[in-house]
Enzyme design. Sequence first.
Site, PDB file in Angstrom:
ATOM      1  CG  ASP A  36      27.460 -33.682   4.159  1.00  0.00           C
ATOM      2  OD1 ASP A  36      27.967 -33.265   3.094  1.00  0.00           O
ATOM      3  OD2 ASP A  36      26.651 -34.623   4.183  1.00  0.00           O
ATOM      4  CB  SER A  37      24.920 -30.896   1.569  1.00  0.00           C
ATOM      5  OG  SER A  37      25.219 -32.249   1.260  1.00  0.00           O
ATOM      6  CB  CYS A  56      29.975 -31.458   1.840  1.00  0.00           C
ATOM      7  SG  CYS A  56      28.999 -31.396   0.348  1.00  0.00           S
ATOM      8  CD  GLU A 115      19.974 -38.762   1.968  1.00  0.00           C
ATOM      9  OE1 GLU A 115      18.802 -38.437   2.180  1.00  0.00           O
ATOM     10  OE2 GLU A 115      20.958 -38.055   2.271  1.00  0.00           O
ATOM     11  CB  CYS A 137      29.727 -38.260  -3.601  1.00  0.00           C
ATOM     12  SG  CYS A 137      28.095 -37.885  -2.935  1.00  0.00           S
ATOM     13  CG  HIS A 190      25.053 -39.762   0.174  1.00  0.00           C
ATOM     14  ND1 HIS A 190      25.464 -38.490   0.502  1.00  0.00           N
ATOM     15  CD2 HIS A 190      23.807 -39.909   0.680  1.00  0.00           C
ATOM     16  CE1 HIS A 190      24.483 -37.896   1.166  1.00  0.00           C
ATOM     17  NE2 HIS A 190      23.472 -38.735   1.287  1.00  0.00           N
TER      18      HIS A 190
END
Length: 267
Positions: free
Chosen positions: A10-11, A73, A152, A184, A186
């Site tokens: 993932d990024s 991702c 985050e 996404c 997140h």
Amino acid sequence: MNNNPIGIFDSGIGGLTVTKEIVKQLPDESIIYIGDTARVPYGTRSKEIITRFAKELTNFLLKRNVKCLVVACNTVSSVALEEIKKISPVPVLGVVESTIQLAIKTTKNRKIGVIGTVGTINSKTYDKKIHEINPKIEVDSIPCPLFVPIAEEGLETHQATKLLAEGYLKGLKKRQIDTLILGCTHYPLLSKIIQAVMGRKVSLVDSAKPTAQSLRKILEEKRLLSNKKPRYEFYVTDAPERVLQVASRFFGKILNGKLQQITLPTL
Ligand code: DGL
């Protein structure tokens, strides 16, 4: 049987939402995870740069003899999956296709919304792939870039997050979608607020479960399942202390003692 690890990238650390589900559904599988925390976010970058970074992550995992690759991702899965497949001798699984299949099964009124990073939404990959399966489905997609730093920072219950979510999702609410793809890594961390804003009648679909299910199917079909005690290795390209801090909020102790920082050879 194949006891080599599954490679997941993932990024950043968002891909742990998918990894957690893979660990749950495939508890005998070893995993090597890499998150490119030095260069996250990818979601605002160009296709060329995302593709180069993704190839570097792919090479890192291939050198460690992974038996398959999971691109956890959404941004990379949307813009660079075909390029990764070209350089990978092992099966490559992105997160888009299985998520779409679940969303199509879920919608009753044939109106699906998609939210994701700017890169994911601009690529139109979700829209195109949904229409390849069923051209009659209406798809509305919008980018919600600030959801990533909010998740985050642990601000999922902050008042500002509610206001932001209301602003971002206003258009989708008007379109009367009954299914919303959280496109996404997140966004599942913000699912409570997204659900509250969209209302209980809208089903939220994210990538974790359908991707883990597809992975299981691939490993079964290709006879790649493992029968050994699993090993987990986690790598990041920057700031492991911060990663441990953020990740412990969402994923418990999964990373403890298993996280290392590395420098990726660049292409
Ligand atoms: N992992 C990215 C995604 O799922 C979100 C973070 C980023 O922009 O790199 O799209």
